[in-house]
Design a protein around this motif. Sequence first.
Motif: not given
Length: 309
Positions: A237-258
């Motif tokens: 797993p290449i963990h860290d770029p996923v956090a940056l991808a969330n800034i670049i294109d938030p639609t790549i991740l589904k998130t929930e306010r919790l």
Amino acid sequence: MVKSVILDCDPGHDDAMAILLAAGHPDVHVRAITTVGGNQTLEKVTRNALGLATLAGLNVPIAAGHEAPLDRPLVTSPEIHGESGLDGVTLPKPTMDLDPRHGVNLIIDTIMESEPGTISLVPLGPLTNIGAAVQKEPEIVSRVAEVSLMGGGMSVGNATAAAEFNILTDPEATSIVFSAPWKVTMVGLDVTHYAQATPEVLDRIRAINSPISHFVNDLMAFFIQSNLAEQNFAAPPIHDPVALANIIDPTILKTERLPIVVETQGEYTTGMTLVDRRPWITSLTTTHVATEIDVERFWDLVIGAIANL
């Protein structure tokens, strides 16, 4: 829309991939890079950050931050990242000098000198620098656009049965970050475990046939072996770029306010990120949790950035 970011990191093979993504994506403006003791010692990860920035042609302020957690000794991860923190590759000699400021001061200065709401924080290692910055200058909380951090998980750990490595390293700093009234998205193992460097992904990277793609191939060769030996992942797993991808294109991740709280004193659960799923509680929080990832679009983003470099 171009996003201005501060990367706070502990390079680290997956941090390296995040730095390359930041350098190669046209919608990212890296304002600063700060380092923190984590995957390896502060001296080693700072040297790695300087070398990676040189490799990627990223000429930005880079400053060393905290060498150890706020209230605990540092525990590094040589079994995953090697003794250098980036075993498997040779970095170029840095072409820039280290910024003389402490990393926490560089974070604060960059945020306070920018228009409110224009800087996003992307922490990729233990949250020591970010927690310390909040303590030193609480006003940054209202000025940051959002925080997208790699760490934690709703129901899975990797350093222990309950805790992910970054959070376990400094749970006290993590608690400060999650408790501050800013938008925080926890991009944890629930999604990053699916962002694997599969043979198909590596074939696409090798096909670019550039110095950067050759570097990534060598980087991943070591990471594949260490992850297989230590965590039984056939494709790491290449963990860290996923956090940056969330800034670049938030639609790549589904998130929930919790709501999220961090265990700091459990005998077996220190570092656990406890997510409160009670529906009548969610409206009271500013923390978000990544729950799903579009893996194909994530890799399109990363591979496109590598090709741009």
